[in-house]
Design a protein around this motif. Structure first.
Motif, mmCIF file in Angstrom:
data_model
loop_
_atom_site.group_PDB
_atom_site.id
_atom_site.type_symbol
_atom_site.label_atom_id
_atom_site.label_comp_id
_atom_site.label_asym_id
_atom_site.label_seq_id
_atom_site.Cartn_x
_atom_site.Cartn_y
_atom_site.Cartn_z
ATOM 1 N N GLU A 196 0.820 -1.215 0.000
ATOM 2 C CA GLU A 196 0.000 0.000 0.000
ATOM 3 C C GLU A 196 0.856 1.269 0.000
ATOM 4 O OE1 GLU A 196 -3.662 0.098 1.965
ATOM 5 O OE2 GLU A 196 -3.630 -1.999 2.589
ATOM 6 N N THR B 288 0.824 3.975 -1.562
ATOM 7 C CA THR B 288 0.248 5.321 -1.736
ATOM 8 C C THR B 288 -0.903 5.599 -0.779
ATOM 9 O OG1 THR B 288 -1.291 4.557 -3.458
ATOM 10 C CG2 THR B 288 0.858 5.377 -4.188
ATOM 11 N N SER B 289 -1.221 4.652 0.096
ATOM 12 C CA SER B 289 -2.454 4.845 0.853
ATOM 13 C C SER B 289 -2.297 5.835 2.011
ATOM 14 C CB SER B 289 -3.016 3.513 1.344
ATOM 15 O OG SER B 289 -2.056 2.847 2.089
ATOM 16 N N PRO C 45 -4.243 12.720 -1.784
ATOM 17 C CA PRO C 45 -4.624 12.272 -3.133
ATOM 18 C C PRO C 45 -3.788 12.896 -4.255
ATOM 19 C CG PRO C 45 -6.577 12.834 -1.858
ATOM 20 C CD PRO C 45 -5.403 13.156 -0.990
ATOM 21 N N VAL D 85 -0.468 10.967 -4.995
ATOM 22 C CA VAL D 85 -0.476 9.546 -5.344
ATOM 23 C C VAL D 85 0.132 9.319 -6.722
ATOM 24 C CG1 VAL D 85 -2.028 7.622 -5.919
ATOM 25 C CG2 VAL D 85 -2.402 8.946 -3.825
ATOM 26 N N LEU E 133 2.926 6.532 -8.201
ATOM 27 C CA LEU E 133 2.512 5.500 -9.163
ATOM 28 C C LEU E 133 3.303 5.619 -10.467
ATOM 29 C CD1 LEU E 133 -1.375 5.447 -8.675
ATOM 30 C CD2 LEU E 133 0.324 3.866 -7.727
ATOM 31 N N THR F 77 -2.189 -2.814 -3.460
ATOM 32 C CA THR F 77 -2.692 -1.454 -3.648
ATOM 33 C C THR F 77 -4.185 -1.497 -3.944
ATOM 34 O OG1 THR F 77 -2.431 0.614 -4.879
ATOM 35 C CG2 THR F 77 -2.196 -1.414 -6.146
ATOM 36 N N HIS F 78 -4.824 -0.402 -3.639
ATOM 37 C CA HIS F 78 -6.227 -0.275 -4.031
ATOM 38 C C HIS F 78 -6.379 0.688 -5.195
ATOM 39 C CE1 HIS F 78 -7.441 -1.874 0.182
ATOM 40 N NE2 HIS F 78 -7.065 -2.824 -0.653
ATOM 41 N N GLU F 79 -5.252 1.014 -5.821
ATOM 42 C CA GLU F 79 -5.293 1.899 -6.991
ATOM 43 C C GLU F 79 -5.638 1.063 -8.218
ATOM 44 O OE1 GLU F 79 -5.043 5.174 -7.087
ATOM 45 O OE2 GLU F 79 -4.713 5.335 -4.924
ATOM 46 N N PHE G 209 -4.016 1.888 -11.599
ATOM 47 C CA PHE G 209 -2.662 1.343 -11.720
ATOM 48 C C PHE G 209 -2.733 -0.139 -12.086
ATOM 49 C CE2 PHE G 209 0.960 -0.894 -9.876
ATOM 50 C CZ PHE G 209 2.033 -0.183 -10.413
#
Ligand SMILES: Nc1ncnc2c1ncn2[C@@H]1O[C@H](COP(=O)(O)OP(=O)(O)O)[C@@H](O)[C@H]1O
Ligand SMILES: [Mg+2]
Length: 302
Positions: A222, A224-225, A229, A232, A236, A253-255, A258
Motif C-alpha cells: 500500500e 500510496t495509501s 490524493p 499519489v 505511481l 494497492t487499491h489503486e 494502476f
C-alpha cells in the motif's frame, strides 16, 4: 546511537530464526522449476522463469490462521497486484516473502532458491545467516509509511545501506544514490531531510533506497495509501516506470487504475486465501467469486 544501517541489520539477524518449517523434500527437489501450463489457475504460461514461487504457505498468529495454504508464482518481469479486504492477510503474505515473518509451513522460492535453505550435496539444509541475508537483500520492500531515517538526507537515506551493509566506498555509493534519486525525479532534493519533503517525495526516496540494493524483486505494501490524493500520481508514475524497466513486482494497492494499466495479473485475497488470479481486464470485468465482486463494488464506491 547506533548507525542506522546497523540497526537495520540487527533486525535482519533477529528474524533469522525464521525458517519456514517445512518442507516436504519432494517440494525442494526442483528449485527453479517453472509452473507448467494449467498447473495453477490464472497463470499465464509464457516460458518465463518464476522469480517468486510460493507453495503451500501457511501462517498462524496464535489460533488465527492468517495465510491458508497459499500457492502462486510471479514470473520474472511480471507485475502482480494483490487486492483484498483489510485483514485478509496481504501484508502478512508480503512479510513472509521478505522473511519479516516466519511462515509456519510451505516453501517460498526466490529465483529458484528456497528461502532459508541451501543445497548440501543432494539435500536441502537450513542456510547460513549470511546466505539468508544475501537472499533477502535481493527483495526490496516499500511500505505504506516511508520509514526514512529522519536524521539523514534523502541521499544519505539511499546510500546508508550501501556503505554500512555492502561496504561500498562513500564516493561510489554517492554516485549510485544520485543516479537513483534522479530516476525517481528528485535530483533537486538530495540534500533535503525527510521533514522537508512531501509524502510523495519521501515515498520516492524510499523506492530509491530499496533500489539501491539492486533487488531482483520489489514488494510494495500500500505504497500510496498514506498519501494526500494529489501526491499519489507521482509515486505511481515511478512504480510504472520501474515496471516498464522489467522489474518483477508484487504490489498491494487499491489503486485500480494502476492495476488496470500496469499489472499483468491481479490476485484477490480474502480470509487468507487467494480466491482469484487473472489478468486485470478479466478480473475486473468478470470476477468469478461473489466476494471479489462485492469487494470491487465497495472499492469503486469508496
Ligand atoms: N503480528 C501480528 N500478531 C497477531 N495478529 C496479526 C499480526 N499481524 C497481522 N495479524 C492479523 O492477521 C490478519 C491479517 O493481517 P494483515 O496481513 O495485516 O492483513 P491486510 O494487510 O490484508 O490488511 C489480521 O487479522 C491481523 O489482525
Ligand atoms: Mg496490510
Amino acid at each position: 546511537m547506533m548507525p542506522a544501517g546497523k540497526f537495520l541489520w540487527m533486525n535482519e539477524s533477529l528474524i533469522n530464526g525464521a525458517l519456514a518449517r517445512p518442507l516436504e523434500s519432494s517440494m525442494l527437489e526442483a528449485p527453479g522449476y517453472a509452473a507448467q501450463e494449467g498447473e495453477m489457475p490464472g497463470l499465464v504460461s509464457d516460458g518465463r522463469p518464476d522469480m517468486i514461487r510460493v507453495v503451500g504457505l501457511n501462517k498462524f498468529f496464535g489460533d488465527l490462521h492468517v495465510i491458508r495454504d497459499v500457492s502462486f508464482s510471479v514470473r520474472k518481469g511480471e507485475v502482480v497486484v494483490l487486492i483484498g479486504p483489510s485483514g485478509s492477510g496481504k501484508s502478512t503474505l508480503l512479510r513472509c516473502i521478505n522473511r519479516l515473518e516466519k511462515a509456519d509451513s510451505g516453501v517460498i522460492y526466490i529465483d529458484g532458491i528456497p528461502l532459508g535453505m541451501r543445497k548440501k550435496g543432494d539435500r536441502w539444509v537450513p542456510a547460513s545467516e549470511a546466505a539468508i541475508n544475501k537472499l533477502r537483500s535481493e527483495i526490496g520492500m516499500v511500505f505504506q509509511r516511508f520509514n526514512l531515517f529522519p536524521h539523514l538526507t534523502a541521499l544519505q537515506n539511499v546510500t546508508e545501506a550501501l556503505i554500512t551493509v555492502k561496504k561500498m566506498a562513500p564516493a561510489s555509493a554517492r554516485s549510485i544514490g544520485m543516479e537513483l534519486l534522479a530516476r525517481v525525479g528528485l535530483s533537486d532534493k538530495v540534500s533535503s531531510y525527510p521533514c522537508q519533503l512531501s509524502g510523495g517525495q519521501q515515498q520516492r526516496v524510499a523506492i530509491a533506497r530499496a533500489l539501491a540494493m539492486k533487488p531482483k524483486i520489489m514488494l510494495f505494501d500500500e505504497p500510496t495509501s498514506a498519501l494526500d490524493p494529489e501526491l499519489v500520481g507521482e509515486v505511481l508514475a515511478v512504480m510504472k516506470d520501474l515496471a516498464e524497466s522489467g522489474m518483477t513486482m508484487l504490489v498491494v494497492t487499491h489503486e485500480m487504475g494502476f492495476a488496470r494499466e500496469v499489472a499483468d495479473r491481479v490476485m484477490f485475497m480474502d480470509s487468507g486465501q487467494i480466491l482469484e488470479d487473472a489478468p486485470p481486464e478479466v478480473l475486473f470485468r468478470s470476477p468469478k467469486h461473489a466476494r471479489t465482486r462485492s469487494f470491487l463494488q465497495r472499492i469503486a464506491h469508496s
